[in-house]
Design an enzyme around this catalytic site. Structure first.
Site, PDB file in Angstrom:
ATOM      1  N   GLU A   1       1.709  -9.431   7.054  1.00 20.52           N
ATOM      2  CA  GLU A   1       2.533  -9.003   8.181  1.00 20.52           C
ATOM      3  C   GLU A   1       2.370  -9.916   9.389  1.00 20.52           C
ATOM      4  O   GLU A   1       2.741  -9.570  10.507  1.00 20.52           O
ATOM      5  CB  GLU A   1       2.220  -7.541   8.530  1.00 20.52           C
ATOM      6  CG  GLU A   1       2.567  -6.605   7.361  1.00 20.52           C
ATOM      7  CD  GLU A   1       2.472  -5.134   7.693  1.00 20.52           C
ATOM      8  OE1 GLU A   1       1.952  -4.781   8.771  1.00 20.52           O
ATOM      9  OE2 GLU A   1       2.935  -4.327   6.858  1.00 20.52           O
TER      10      GLU A   1
ATOM     11  N   ASP B   1      -3.803   1.269  11.627  1.00 23.11           N
ATOM     12  CA  ASP B   1      -3.396   1.848  10.352  1.00 23.11           C
ATOM     13  C   ASP B   1      -4.436   1.453   9.309  1.00 23.11           C
ATOM     14  O   ASP B   1      -4.301   0.426   8.651  1.00 23.11           O
ATOM     15  CB  ASP B   1      -2.005   1.369   9.923  1.00 23.11           C
ATOM     16  CG  ASP B   1      -1.606   1.954   8.563  1.00 23.11           C
ATOM     17  OD1 ASP B   1      -2.351   2.809   8.045  1.00 23.11           O
ATOM     18  OD2 ASP B   1      -0.558   1.544   8.026  1.00 23.11           O
TER      19      ASP B   1
ATOM     20  N   HIS C   1       8.627  -1.158   9.305  1.00 23.84           N
ATOM     21  CA  HIS C   1       8.940  -2.142   8.265  1.00 23.84           C
ATOM     22  C   HIS C   1       8.065  -1.875   7.042  1.00 23.84           C
ATOM     23  O   HIS C   1       7.272  -0.938   7.026  1.00 23.84           O
ATOM     24  CB  HIS C   1       8.654  -3.548   8.812  1.00 23.84           C
ATOM     25  CG  HIS C   1       7.192  -3.786   9.093  1.00 23.84           C
ATOM     26  ND1 HIS C   1       6.637  -5.026   9.212  1.00 23.84           N
ATOM     27  CD2 HIS C   1       6.163  -2.909   9.280  1.00 23.84           C
ATOM     28  CE1 HIS C   1       5.349  -4.918   9.445  1.00 23.84           C
ATOM     29  NE2 HIS C   1       5.037  -3.657   9.490  1.00 23.84           N
TER      30      HIS C   1
ATOM     31  N   HIS D   1      -3.396  -6.105   2.525  1.00 19.98           N
ATOM     32  CA  HIS D   1      -2.490  -7.114   3.077  1.00 19.98           C
ATOM     33  C   HIS D   1      -3.174  -8.459   3.295  1.00 19.98           C
ATOM     34  O   HIS D   1      -2.561  -9.391   3.814  1.00 19.98           O
ATOM     35  CB  HIS D   1      -1.885  -6.637   4.397  1.00 19.98           C
ATOM     36  CG  HIS D   1      -0.937  -5.481   4.222  1.00 19.98           C
ATOM     37  ND1 HIS D   1      -0.369  -4.812   5.276  1.00 19.98           N
ATOM     38  CD2 HIS D   1      -0.469  -4.884   3.104  1.00 19.98           C
ATOM     39  CE1 HIS D   1       0.411  -3.849   4.817  1.00 19.98           C
ATOM     40  NE2 HIS D   1       0.362  -3.867   3.505  1.00 19.98           N
TER      41      HIS D   1
ATOM     42  N   LYS E   1       9.855   5.238   7.032  1.00 24.36           N
ATOM     43  CA  LYS E   1      10.245   4.032   6.295  1.00 24.36           C
ATOM     44  C   LYS E   1      11.441   4.373   5.418  1.00 24.36           C
ATOM     45  O   LYS E   1      11.346   5.248   4.544  1.00 24.36           O
ATOM     46  CB  LYS E   1       9.102   3.576   5.390  1.00 24.36           C
ATOM     47  CG  LYS E   1       7.875   3.031   6.125  1.00 24.36           C
ATOM     48  CD  LYS E   1       6.695   2.933   5.156  1.00 24.36           C
ATOM     49  CE  LYS E   1       5.530   2.133   5.726  1.00 24.36           C
ATOM     50  NZ  LYS E   1       4.304   2.323   4.911  1.00 24.36           N
TER      51      LYS E   1
ATOM     52  N   GLU F   1      -2.927   5.827  12.270  1.00 26.02           N
ATOM     53  CA  GLU F   1      -2.063   6.168  11.127  1.00 26.02           C
ATOM     54  C   GLU F   1      -2.904   6.144   9.847  1.00 26.02           C
ATOM     55  O   GLU F   1      -3.719   5.229   9.664  1.00 26.02           O
ATOM     56  CB  GLU F   1      -0.948   5.108  11.060  1.00 26.02           C
ATOM     57  CG  GLU F   1      -0.075   5.163   9.833  1.00 26.02           C
ATOM     58  CD  GLU F   1       0.828   3.925   9.764  1.00 26.02           C
ATOM     59  OE1 GLU F   1       1.124   3.319  10.813  1.00 26.02           O
ATOM     60  OE2 GLU F   1       1.231   3.570   8.640  1.00 26.02           O
TER      61      GLU F   1
ATOM     62  N   LYS G   1       6.870  -0.254  14.466  1.00 21.37           N
ATOM     63  CA  LYS G   1       5.933  -1.312  14.079  1.00 21.37           C
ATOM     64  C   LYS G   1       6.651  -2.225  13.093  1.00 21.37           C
ATOM     65  O   LYS G   1       7.250  -1.766  12.116  1.00 21.37           O
ATOM     66  CB  LYS G   1       4.623  -0.751  13.511  1.00 21.37           C
ATOM     67  CG  LYS G   1       4.699   0.006  12.223  1.00 21.37           C
ATOM     68  CD  LYS G   1       3.283   0.240  11.672  1.00 21.37           C
ATOM     69  CE  LYS G   1       3.299   0.555  10.202  1.00 21.37           C
ATOM     70  NZ  LYS G   1       1.964   0.675   9.612  1.00 21.37           N
TER      71      LYS G   1
ATOM     72  N   SER H   1       0.871  -1.179   0.000  1.00 17.99           N
ATOM     73  CA  SER H   1       0.000   0.000   0.000  1.00 17.99           C
ATOM     74  C   SER H   1       0.908   1.229   0.000  1.00 17.99           C
ATOM     75  O   SER H   1       1.008   1.973   0.948  1.00 17.99           O
ATOM     76  CB  SER H   1      -0.909  -0.008   1.230  1.00 17.99           C
ATOM     77  OG  SER H   1      -0.164   0.103   2.420  1.00 17.99           O
TER      78      SER H   1
ATOM     79  N   GLU I   1      -4.506  -2.464   9.164  1.00 21.10           N
ATOM     80  CA  GLU I   1      -3.751  -2.954  10.323  1.00 21.10           C
ATOM     81  C   GLU I   1      -4.432  -2.648  11.651  1.00 21.10           C
ATOM     82  O   GLU I   1      -4.749  -1.498  11.938  1.00 21.10           O
ATOM     83  CB  GLU I   1      -2.351  -2.315  10.343  1.00 21.10           C
ATOM     84  CG  GLU I   1      -1.584  -2.604   9.070  1.00 21.10           C
ATOM     85  CD  GLU I   1      -0.233  -1.900   8.995  1.00 21.10           C
ATOM     86  OE1 GLU I   1       0.294  -1.477  10.046  1.00 21.10           O
ATOM     87  OE2 GLU I   1       0.278  -1.774   7.875  1.00 21.10           O
TER      88      GLU I   1
ATOM     89  N   ASP J   1       1.579   8.497   7.125  1.00 23.58           N
ATOM     90  CA  ASP J   1       2.478   7.584   6.402  1.00 23.58           C
ATOM     91  C   ASP J   1       2.473   7.967   4.916  1.00 23.58           C
ATOM     92  O   ASP J   1       3.367   8.695   4.451  1.00 23.58           O
ATOM     93  CB  ASP J   1       2.004   6.139   6.628  1.00 23.58           C
ATOM     94  CG  ASP J   1       2.725   5.107   5.783  1.00 23.58           C
ATOM     95  OD1 ASP J   1       3.745   5.435   5.155  1.00 23.58           O
ATOM     96  OD2 ASP J   1       2.272   3.945   5.750  1.00 23.58           O
TER      97      ASP J   1
HETATM   98  P1  PGA Z   1       3.074  -1.269   3.115  1.00 21.09           P
HETATM   99  O1  PGA Z   1       2.217  -1.240   4.435  1.00 21.09           O
HETATM  100  O2  PGA Z   1       4.445  -1.678   3.459  1.00 21.09           O
HETATM  101  O3  PGA Z   1       2.316  -2.254   2.258  1.00 21.09           O
HETATM  102  O4  PGA Z   1       3.028   0.136   2.546  1.00 21.09           O
HETATM  103  C1  PGA Z   1       2.706  -0.708   5.642  1.00 21.09           C
HETATM  104  C2  PGA Z   1       1.987   0.559   6.029  1.00 21.09           C
HETATM  105  O5  PGA Z   1       1.065   1.027   5.319  1.00 21.09           O
HETATM  106  O6  PGA Z   1       2.338   1.149   7.035  1.00 21.09           O
HETATM  107 ZN    ZN Z   2       0.773   2.799   6.836  1.00 17.40          ZN
END
Ligand code: PGA
Ligand code: ZN
Length: 424
Positions: free
Chosen positions: A203, A240, A364, A153, A336, A284, A387, A40, A162, A311
């Site tokens: 995840e 999230d 991650h 996911h 990230k 998030e 996370k 995502s 999430e 994010d």
């Molecule tokens: P992604 O998901 O690594 O698929 O972007 C993690 C997140 O959205 O925080």
């Molecule tokens: Zn996110």
């Protein structure tokens, strides 16, 4: 001095190709680093270069990125001092020459950047966290464990991506991980008893076909108390939703779970209702990445009650974080490494959060590898929040296990976690 550099294609946790880079020094040190990959992804993330050759890995090969390391980056970097991280990162940014690392690929550049940092740490005789963070790097982060997966996911009826548990009542990281793992196993039993599937998503969280988004929070809290913990005191929830992934045509589409389409303001109202009902300490991407106006109202309404993390809207990019600080779009940033593509720029993003008094959460990607760079990096950066998935799947657990080692190594000097109470 860097004397050799190599790169190859390896697989990530979803079975897709990713880049691994090797760096060797004149003192015999040899290290490697592997790059993660999101699903995502934010629109403004640095470019993950894929071959697009449908005959290999459905177009997802990374041989171009690998050859960019070998043919373009290595000749410039071999011979350099590995301790000059910022200069090496800047050199790679200018060799690429695009604003989004679209020419050489952020996957090529980040692989080198991480491997150089790791080589420098080894050369200095220090663990990575101590090398990058200095002697003050003693804070082991509070984990957010994503024990229920939906959205992009998982193949289920849950819109939000999430549902994480935060063991905030634990006295140290090792205990936090135990609280979380016990809750994870209890959740499995409860889901089974209710007749739901207990296979896991990308995840490592369960991915049941729940009847509503509400049921996700309810079943998690049921697991928290059945595991012997007090919800809100020992263990809280973090979300999230990754709302960009269900936003389109001016509306948030929760029809996967039968809750229809909502405006930005209705989403914020929806979360406010959840804050009344559930012990949620962090939200998030509650809204979509280009809904800046919505984020401002969302933060004004909810920011005093919970952490509001951006994010996809910020993509670890100082330009967007600066705008967010100016417009009060959030009060926290998800960090990230591969969204921006170098260790140096990631550290700059974190410095900006510090300067604004914002918190930040190291993260991650949904596609990960066995590389534990992130665990050390989180301790080095000292923000106290990380996370990195659920309590299963080795690419997730590898990071948690590395944090167990670090906490043990730090001994009495170790500090733990993050004070959520500061944010409502
Ligand atoms: P992604 O998901 O690594 O698929 O972007 C993690 C997140 O959205 O925080
Ligand atoms: Zn996110």
């Amino acid at each position: 001095t860097i004397t050799c550099m190599d790169a190859m294609e390896v697989l990530d946790s979803r079975g897709n190709p990713t880049v691994r880079v090797f760096v060797g020094l004149d003192n015999g040190i040899r290290v490697s680093a592997s790059v993660p990959s999101g699903a995502s992804t934010g629109e403004n993330e640095a470019v993950e270069l894929r071959d697009g050759d449908a005959g290999r890995y459905g177009g997802k090969g990374v041989l171009k990125a690998v050859s960019n390391v070998l043919d373009i980056l290595a000749p410039e970097i071999v011979g350099q001092d590995c301790a000059r991280q910022a200069e090496i990162d800047r050199m790679m940014i200018s060799l690429d020459g695009t604003p989004n690392k679209g020419k050489l690929g952020a996957n090529a550049i980040l692989g080198v950047s991480m491997a150089v940092a790791r080589a420098a740490a080894a050369s200095a005789g220090l663990p990575l966290y101590a090398y990058l963070g200095g002697p003050g790097a003693v804070r082991v982060p509070m984990p957010m464990l994503n024990i229920l997966n939906g959205g992009k996911h998982a193949d289920n009826s849950v819109d939000f991506q999430e549902f994480m548990i935060v063991p905030l009542g634990a006295p140290c990281f090792a205990e936090a991980l135990r609280y979380a793992a016990e809750t994870f196993h209890t959740l499995k039993k409860i889901l089974k008893k209710k007749g739901y599937a207990t296979n896991v998503g990308d995840e490592g969280g369960f991915a049941p076909d729940l009847k509503s988004n509400d049921e996700a929070c309810e079943v998690i809290l049921e697991a928290v108390s059945a595991a012997g913990y007090q919800s809100g005191k020992d263990i809280a929830i973090a979300l999230d939703p990754a709302a960009s992934s269900f936003y389109g045509d001016g509306a948030y589409d929760l029809s996967k779970s039968g809750q229809g389409r909502k405006t930005s303001a209705e989403m914020t109202k929806f979360y406010a209702g959840w804050l009344d009902k559930f012990p949620i300490v962090s939200i998030e991407d509650g809204l979509a990445e280009d809904d800046w106006q919505g984020f401002r109202e969302h933060t004004a309404a909810l920011g005093g009650r919970t952490q509001i993390v951006g994010d996809d809207i910020f993509v670890t990019n100082t330009e967007f974080i600066r705008r967010g600080i100016r417009e009060k779009s959030a009060n926290s940033v998800l960090i990230k490494l591969n969204q921006i593509g170098t260790v140096t720029e990631t550290i700059e993003a974190i410095r900006l959060c510090h300067a604004a008094g914002w918190s930040y959460v190291l993260s991650h990607r949904s596609g990960e590898t066995e590389d534990t760079f992130l665990a050390d990096f989180a301790v080095a950066m000292g923000g106290g929040q990380l996370k990195t998935g659920s309590a299963c799947r080795s690419e997730r657990v590898a990071k948690y296990n590395r944090l167990l080692e670090i906490e043990r190594e730090l001994g009495a000097s170790a500090r733990f976690g993050f004070e959520y109470s500061r944010r409502g």
